[in-house]
Every structure is written in C-alpha cells, then in structure tokens.
Design a protein around this motif. Structure first.
Motif, PDB file in Angstrom:
ATOM      1  N   ASN A 128     -27.457 -21.615  72.671  1.00  0.00           N
ATOM      2  CA  ASN A 128     -26.488 -22.962  72.804  1.00  0.00           C
ATOM      3  C   ASN A 128     -26.944 -24.008  73.850  1.00  0.00           C
ATOM      4  O   ASN A 128     -27.134 -25.185  73.831  1.00  0.00           O
ATOM      5  N   PRO A 129     -27.369 -23.496  75.165  1.00  0.00           N
ATOM      6  CA  PRO A 129     -27.805 -24.278  76.296  1.00  0.00           C
ATOM      7  C   PRO A 129     -29.244 -24.684  75.709  1.00  0.00           C
ATOM      8  O   PRO A 129     -29.603 -26.014  76.022  1.00  0.00           O
ATOM      9  N   VAL A 130     -30.048 -24.110  75.000  1.00  0.00           N
ATOM     10  CA  VAL A 130     -31.473 -24.641  74.439  1.00  0.00           C
ATOM     11  C   VAL A 130     -31.137 -25.727  73.266  1.00  0.00           C
ATOM     12  O   VAL A 130     -31.506 -26.914  73.570  1.00  0.00           O
ATOM     13  N   LYS A 131     -29.838 -25.693  72.417  1.00  0.00           N
ATOM     14  CA  LYS A 131     -29.692 -26.642  71.530  1.00  0.00           C
ATOM     15  C   LYS A 131     -29.019 -28.000  72.255  1.00  0.00           C
ATOM     16  O   LYS A 131     -29.439 -28.965  71.762  1.00  0.00           O
ATOM     17  N   PRO A 138     -33.973 -19.715  75.974  1.00  0.00           N
ATOM     18  CA  PRO A 138     -32.466 -19.340  76.340  1.00  0.00           C
ATOM     19  C   PRO A 138     -32.139 -18.636  77.394  1.00  0.00           C
ATOM     20  O   PRO A 138     -31.276 -18.612  78.047  1.00  0.00           O
ATOM     21  N   TRP A 139     -33.212 -17.534  77.755  1.00  0.00           N
ATOM     22  CA  TRP A 139     -32.977 -16.676  78.921  1.00  0.00           C
ATOM     23  C   TRP A 139     -33.028 -17.622  80.215  1.00  0.00           C
ATOM     24  O   TRP A 139     -33.002 -16.746  81.551  1.00  0.00           O
ATOM     25  N   GLN A 140     -33.504 -18.783  80.301  1.00  0.00           N
ATOM     26  CA  GLN A 140     -33.718 -19.406  81.589  1.00  0.00           C
ATOM     27  C   GLN A 140     -32.538 -20.191  82.064  1.00  0.00           C
ATOM     28  O   GLN A 140     -32.338 -20.741  83.091  1.00  0.00           O
ATOM     29  N   SER A 145     -25.335 -15.284  79.038  1.00  0.00           N
ATOM     30  CA  SER A 145     -25.413 -13.781  79.231  1.00  0.00           C
ATOM     31  C   SER A 145     -27.211 -13.476  78.787  1.00  0.00           C
ATOM     32  O   SER A 145     -27.299 -12.298  78.837  1.00  0.00           O
ATOM     33  N   CYS A 146     -27.713 -14.507  78.290  1.00  0.00           N
ATOM     34  CA  CYS A 146     -28.901 -13.889  77.723  1.00  0.00           C
ATOM     35  C   CYS A 146     -29.878 -13.368  78.651  1.00  0.00           C
ATOM     36  O   CYS A 146     -30.717 -12.323  78.433  1.00  0.00           O
ATOM     37  N   VAL A 184     -37.818 -15.239  70.717  1.00  0.00           N
ATOM     38  CA  VAL A 184     -39.042 -16.201  70.526  1.00  0.00           C
ATOM     39  C   VAL A 184     -39.380 -16.395  69.483  1.00  0.00           C
ATOM     40  O   VAL A 184     -39.842 -17.635  68.728  1.00  0.00           O
ATOM     41  N   ASN A 185     -39.160 -15.533  68.424  1.00  0.00           N
ATOM     42  CA  ASN A 185     -39.593 -15.876  66.868  1.00  0.00           C
ATOM     43  C   ASN A 185     -38.455 -16.427  66.075  1.00  0.00           C
ATOM     44  O   ASN A 185     -38.645 -16.825  64.867  1.00  0.00           O
TER      45      ASN A 185
END
Length: 325
Positions: A128-131, A138-140, A145-146, A184-185
């Motif tokens: 969601n934060p990437v989008k 996402p883990w950044q 919780s990622c 990643v994939n």
C-alpha cells in the motif's frame, strides 16, 4: 456466529474469521499527523488485541487511512473495531484539537478466505505505501508490518507473522528471506475487490458455500448491500420472489383487501431495493404516484415493528442474498 444489521453491508462474525479491515479519514483528511500519532494508534491496537483476543497479521498506517489483517478468536470484530477506533479518536481529537468526525463513516471489514486469499491480502497491505508513492520498496515504510516479515533483526510482540512465514520454511530467518524475495518478484499487488462474493468476502468456491450457510443460519435481521440495488431487481423479480416464497399468485400480491401483507412486501422491497420510480411502482399498486412515498413510510414502520413481518422479511432477504452470484 452473528450477522450484524448495518446499512449496505452484511457483517458476518464467527470465531476464527479472517478480515481485511480498513478505515479512511473524513473527506479523506489525515488521521495521523505526527510520529506520535502512529505510535499511539499502535499502542491502542495492541491494547485492544489483548482485550478482545484478536490476532493481527499485518498493518499499514497511511496518513489518511489504515489497513489491518485480523483474526478474531471470538465473534467480536464489531466490538473490537468500535473500541479501537473510538479510543484512538478520543485521543487524537483531544491531542490535535480536532472538531467533528475523524473517520469517514464506518470501517470496512472484508472476510478473507484464509486458504486462498490470506497471502494476497497481506501482500496488498504491505504494498500500500508503495502504491501511494511513499517508498519504492514495501519494507522501507516505517508504519507498516512489512519490515517484521523481512528483517531478521526486527520483532513486534503483538504481530503474528508465523501464519504466513511458516508457509515458506520452518526456519524463521529462511522464511523472512523467501518472503522478501516473493515481494521482489511480485508484479501485481492489487486486490480483486470487484469480485467480492456477495459484496463481503474474498472467497474461493469452498468458502463461498460456508458463507451461504452462515447467512442461512443467521439469527438477526440483515440489510442488503447496495450492490443488490441494480436494474435486475425490477418489479418482476420481486413478484416472482414473493409468489414462490409464499406459494401464492400475482393476483394475491396486488389484492387490495385490508392488511394484505404480500402487497406490503412488494411495496417495501421495490421502494427500498430497486431503482423503480414512484410512477412505476404506482402502476402495479394501482394508486397515485404521489401516494407511494407515504405508503412506503407506513409499511416500513409496520415491517420493522411486527414480529411476523420481520421474520418474513428476514427470510426473503436471505433468499435474495443466496441467489446472488
């Protein structure tokens, strides 16, 4: 098991249910303003998870909305969410001097088929934060919780990551590496929300059958989701429904004898759950179009007040819900 009566959405509650829950700020305004606010929400989340015996598998807190993946060990998603949202609302409104509503209407709670869709929903939450353009990976993102799924040095006591990570390996560190590689994939991180079963669940064929049983066995009144209000729900649909349910004729439905409940049911259903105009309804009832609204108001009060009418309407609504694809 309980089915809550709420406008536009059937809410099914039972022990062991999986939910994708999300809530948005009023007029899409922010619900988090500073780091302290995110931390306070997580604090409130932890308190309520313990209080209501609920497990959290994933979360993403965005400036103007949030996503949660929850498992209720008791049939209590409504109580849990009311407590969580109200406790945070009371705190943030006092802290930031906010006037008016914090959240835009009620939260949404979508049932998730744990066998077929749990991975899909949790990945969606983490992306969601990437989008939204906050981070490239996402883990950044700090407020999701990622990182606890991908970083071997990170841990959060109230977060249940084992449900998903155990699918990759019995070794937690290996699981985190494999989950990270999965992200990643990943090329598509959208949810198939357009294909929600009855507007309330991400479900495979087996789970769809379970939901139909839960709806059939419900003990409380339900309302029909707004998706039922479509052009297919015309006069003939409701005439056929009433005829078959009560084993009567069309003439019986429109008989103007005193206190004809079948005529009342037709009026109630077409007025509330179809796009028929007053003029169109009036043609069937053989009354003036301007009389339809007043008639509906009186009938609505009767149906919601009399046990016999409520019981009949509950069964009819269940038939409509079960007949949906």
């Amino acid at each position: 098991m309980y089915i809550k009566n709420m406008p536009r959405q059937i809410r099914i509650e039972y022990p062991g249910a999986h939910y994708h829950v999300f809530a948005r700020g009023e007029r899409k305004d922010n619900i988090f303003f500073h780091n302290e606010d995110y931390l306070k929400f997580l604090e409130k989340l932890k308190e309520n998870l313990e209080k209501y015996n609920v497990n959290c598998l994933a979360y993403a807190l965005m400036p103007n909305h949030y996503h949660l993946y929850l498992i209720t060990n008791e049939a209590n998603i409504s109580k849990f969410m009311q407590s969580l949202n109200s406790s945070y609302t009371n705190w943030i409104k006092a802290k930031r001097d906010i006037v008016g509503h914090l959240f835009q209407g009620r939260y949404k709670a979508i049932l998730v088929d744990k066998e077929e869709y749990s991975d899909v929903v949790i990945d969606y939450i983490h992306f969601n934060p990437v989008k939204a353009g906050f981070k490239k990976l996402p883990w950044q993102y700090k407020w999701s919780s990622c990182k606890y799924y991908t970083d071997k040095t990170q841990d959060l006591s109230f977060l249940n990551i084992e449900f998903i990570l155990s699918k990759y390996s019995d070794n937690l560190n290996i699981s985190k590496d494999k989950y990270k590689q999965n992200l990643v994939n990943k090329e598509n991180y959208d949810l198939p929300h357009r294909n929600l079963f009855k507007g309330i669940a991400l479900a495979g064929e087996k789970y769809k059958k379970e939901i139909n049983k839960l709806i059939t066995n419900q003990k409380e009144d339900i309302d029909l989701p707004s998706t039922k209000m479509n052009k297919k729900r015309g006069a003939e649909f409701y005439i056929s429904l009433i005829k078959n349910h009560f084993n009567i004729s069309e003439k019986d439905i429109f008989n103007k004898k005193y206190n004809n409940k079948f005529r009342k049911y037709f009026t109630y259903l077409t007025k509330k759950y179809s796009r028929l105009t007053n003029i169109e309804i009036a043609v069937y009832l053989k009354i003036r179009p301007e009389s339809v609204s007043n008639l509906y108001t009186r009938i609505k009060e009767e149906i919601e007040g009399k046990k016999e009418y409520k019981a009949d309407m509950r069964k009819i609504k269940c038939e409509i819900t079960r007949s949906d694809p």
